[in-house]
Scaffold this active site. Structure first.
Site, PDB file in Angstrom:
ATOM      1  N   GLN A 235      -5.418   8.465   7.062  1.00  0.00           N
ATOM      2  CA  GLN A 235      -6.843   8.097   6.860  1.00  0.00           C
ATOM      3  C   GLN A 235      -7.733   9.211   7.625  1.00  0.00           C
ATOM      4  O   GLN A 235      -7.568   9.946   8.445  1.00  0.00           O
ATOM      5  CB  GLN A 235      -6.981   6.773   7.972  1.00  0.00           C
ATOM      6  CG  GLN A 235      -6.129   5.559   7.279  1.00  0.00           C
ATOM      7  CD  GLN A 235      -6.746   4.871   6.032  1.00  0.00           C
ATOM      8  OE1 GLN A 235      -7.944   5.297   5.620  1.00  0.00           O
ATOM      9  NE2 GLN A 235      -5.904   4.571   5.184  1.00  0.00           N
ATOM     10  N   TYR A 267       3.551   0.700  -0.304  1.00  0.00           N
ATOM     11  CA  TYR A 267       2.589   1.779  -0.271  1.00  0.00           C
ATOM     12  C   TYR A 267       2.523   2.354   1.135  1.00  0.00           C
ATOM     13  O   TYR A 267       1.555   2.601   1.446  1.00  0.00           O
ATOM     14  CB  TYR A 267       1.408   1.634  -1.138  1.00  0.00           C
ATOM     15  CG  TYR A 267       1.284   0.848  -2.257  1.00  0.00           C
ATOM     16  CD1 TYR A 267       1.762   1.770  -3.593  1.00  0.00           C
ATOM     17  CD2 TYR A 267       1.220  -0.645  -2.160  1.00  0.00           C
ATOM     18  CE1 TYR A 267       1.699   0.760  -4.744  1.00  0.00           C
ATOM     19  CE2 TYR A 267       1.228  -1.163  -3.536  1.00  0.00           C
ATOM     20  CZ  TYR A 267       1.689  -0.369  -4.996  1.00  0.00           C
ATOM     21  OH  TYR A 267       1.645  -1.124  -5.988  1.00  0.00           O
ATOM     22  N   GLU A 291       7.568   3.441  -0.066  1.00  0.00           N
ATOM     23  CA  GLU A 291       6.588   4.565  -0.293  1.00  0.00           C
ATOM     24  C   GLU A 291       7.347   5.724  -1.278  1.00  0.00           C
ATOM     25  O   GLU A 291       8.673   6.013  -1.090  1.00  0.00           O
ATOM     26  CB  GLU A 291       6.384   5.403   1.214  1.00  0.00           C
ATOM     27  CG  GLU A 291       5.582   6.696   0.916  1.00  0.00           C
ATOM     28  CD  GLU A 291       4.284   6.484   0.328  1.00  0.00           C
ATOM     29  OE1 GLU A 291       3.870   7.399  -0.780  1.00  0.00           O
ATOM     30  OE2 GLU A 291       3.606   5.753   0.712  1.00  0.00           O
ATOM     31  N   ASP A 344      -1.065  -1.757   0.751  1.00  0.00           N
ATOM     32  CA  ASP A 344      -2.294  -0.876   0.608  1.00  0.00           C
ATOM     33  C   ASP A 344      -2.047   0.171  -0.520  1.00  0.00           C
ATOM     34  O   ASP A 344      -1.623   1.513  -0.276  1.00  0.00           O
ATOM     35  CB  ASP A 344      -2.147   0.203   2.106  1.00  0.00           C
ATOM     36  CG  ASP A 344      -3.324   1.049   2.113  1.00  0.00           C
ATOM     37  OD1 ASP A 344      -4.326   0.886   1.211  1.00  0.00           O
ATOM     38  OD2 ASP A 344      -3.258   1.741   3.201  1.00  0.00           O
ATOM     39  N   CYS A 371      -9.149   0.116  -1.189  1.00  0.00           N
ATOM     40  CA  CYS A 371     -10.236   1.101  -0.851  1.00  0.00           C
ATOM     41  C   CYS A 371     -11.208   0.922  -2.070  1.00  0.00           C
ATOM     42  O   CYS A 371     -11.832   1.901  -2.143  1.00  0.00           O
ATOM     43  CB  CYS A 371      -9.783   2.452  -0.695  1.00  0.00           C
ATOM     44  SG  CYS A 371      -8.540   3.040  -2.068  1.00  0.00           S
TER      45      CYS A 371
END
Length: 414
Positions: A235, A267, A291, A344, A371
């Site tokens: 992040q 994710y 992932e 995510d 996002c």
């Protein structure tokens, strides 16, 4: 078509669109106007008139300013500059911080209503930091022109703009930024400021055939440390990892959480949100993080080692879920229906295939970290059609002075 491009027009700006562009009308035609604020009257130069239904334009002069307008936090992106010479990446920098969050709120609520039929308000919460939204970026990518000049791209362009400042960058990144240097053999420069140890200046090339040698760094979130590749995803806001950790922990309905279920973190990167779940519910939690980046998965396995029931899998989420649906026996199916799923996804969202797969697995609840409000709303509509209701929603200003906003949604099976 093409006759209006380059002309200047007077426009009353009435609204904000997804992507940080303001909206006005000219003779009945929609015009998307950059560097304006709803409520203003501006002179804008038409940059694209190729569509019948709308034009695009850049503000060149403000005739009637919004009370929310301020001097741009980044001089090199100011409306005082010619549009083609404005640095990109701070498209809300001319708007006071509180009103930026109000505009982001409007985009979220409008997206939910239009795309998912959900009438729900939300507050966009500020993160710790400077009131003007500067000094938060711990990752900055600068580009290198053919002549070796370093700088950001111009807005909506691949033209490198030389700059003397990087006000959104963390102070440590500003100190090491090679803004006055010339580079050859690189097409971008990454500035990385980890929370533990020294910052990095990394050269990168699009022509590089092999991945650069991995170099590990450490990021600290509360009392926990995460190891990752210096070039790996983390992040960007220095307080984002802690903010999302707490938000995800709060978003999980403890009455629906079963630590022995086949809980999933999709994710999952290097395991940040899987660790958030584990830290809330204990080291006996069973959770699998998925992932596609094998380097991140390797780090996730290490970062989650204290949870006996934690597992890190390398693979695309849709491929992993397909395998689970194909191979899970009755006992595993039961653990999946009792599960909590944290996801995510990238900016494009989870999408229909993953939503369909998750709905077939039928977990108790999902915590969706997004996002992009449009992608989130699109996926919420798909989940609603599969029997999942939105029961919680928070939003966070993880990207001050830009149009980007993060949301954390809780969905529960009917």
């Amino acid at each position: 078509m093409g006759e209006a491009r380059g002309t200047q027009v007077e426009i009353e700006v009435t609204g904000i669109a997804h992507g940080g562009i303001s909206v006005g009308r000219l003779d009945g035609r929609v015009v998307f106007v950059s560097d304006a604020i709803p409520g203003e009257t501006v002179v804008a130069e038409v940059t694209d008139d190729s569509k019948k239904s709308f034009w695009r334009a850049d503000t060149v002069r403000v005739l009637q300013a919004s009370p929310h307008r301020r001097d741009h936090v980044w001089a090199e992106a100011s409306v005082d500059r010619a549009p083609e010479d404005r640095a990109g990446g701070a498209e809300f920098g001319h708007i006071d911080s509180a009103h930026q969050r109000e505009l982001k709120r409007q985009v979220i609520t409008d997206s939910l209503q239009r795309m998912a039929g959900i009438d729900r308000d939300v507050v966009v919460e500020a993160l710790p930091g400077a009131e003007d939204g500067t000094g938060w970026r711990t990752r900055v990518r600068l580009h290198v022109s053919e002549s070796g000049v370093v700088g950001p791209y111009a807005a909506r362009s691949h033209r490198v703009i030389p700059v003397e400042s990087l006000p959104l960058a963390a102070a440590e990144a500003q100190v090491i930024a090679p803004l006055s240097e010339q580079f050859t053999g690189a097409d971008h420069i990454d500035l990385v400021v980890p929370s533990v140890g020294n910052p990095f200046v990394l050269q990168g090339s699009a022509d590089r055939k092999e991945r650069p040698k991995a170099q590990r760094i450490v990021e600290r979130v509360g009392d926990r440390e995460f190891r990752l590749d210096v070039r790996g995803f983390w992040q960007v806001h220095r307080d984002a990892a802690q903010t999302l950790t707490t938000a995800v922990q709060d978003a999980v309905d403890e009455n629906l959480f079963d630590p022995r279920a086949a809980n999933l973190d999709l994710y999952g990167g290097v395991g940040l949100l899987a660790a958030a779940v584990g830290d809330r519910f204990g080291n006996h939690v069973r959770i699998t993080t998925v992932e596609s980046d094998p380097h991140a998965t390797d780090h996730a396995a290490e970062n989650l080692a204290e949870w006996v029931g934690a597992n890190a899998v390398t693979g695309r989420v849709e491929h992993y879920l397909r395998g689970v649906l194909k191979d899970a026996g009755a006992a595993e199916r039961d653990r999946l229906t009792r599960a909590t799923v944290v996801l995510d996804p990238p900016r494009s969202g989870a999408g229909k295939q993953v939503v369909d797969q998750l709905a077939e697995l039928s977990p108790q609840q999902l915590v969706y970290v997004a996002c992009d409000p449009v992608a989130l709303s699109r996926d919420l509509a798909l989940f609603a059609g599969k029997g999942y209701d939105l029961t919680g929603l928070r939003a966070f200003d993880l990207f001050p002075n830009t149009h980007h906003v993060e949301a954390v949604a809780t969905l529960v099976r009917r």
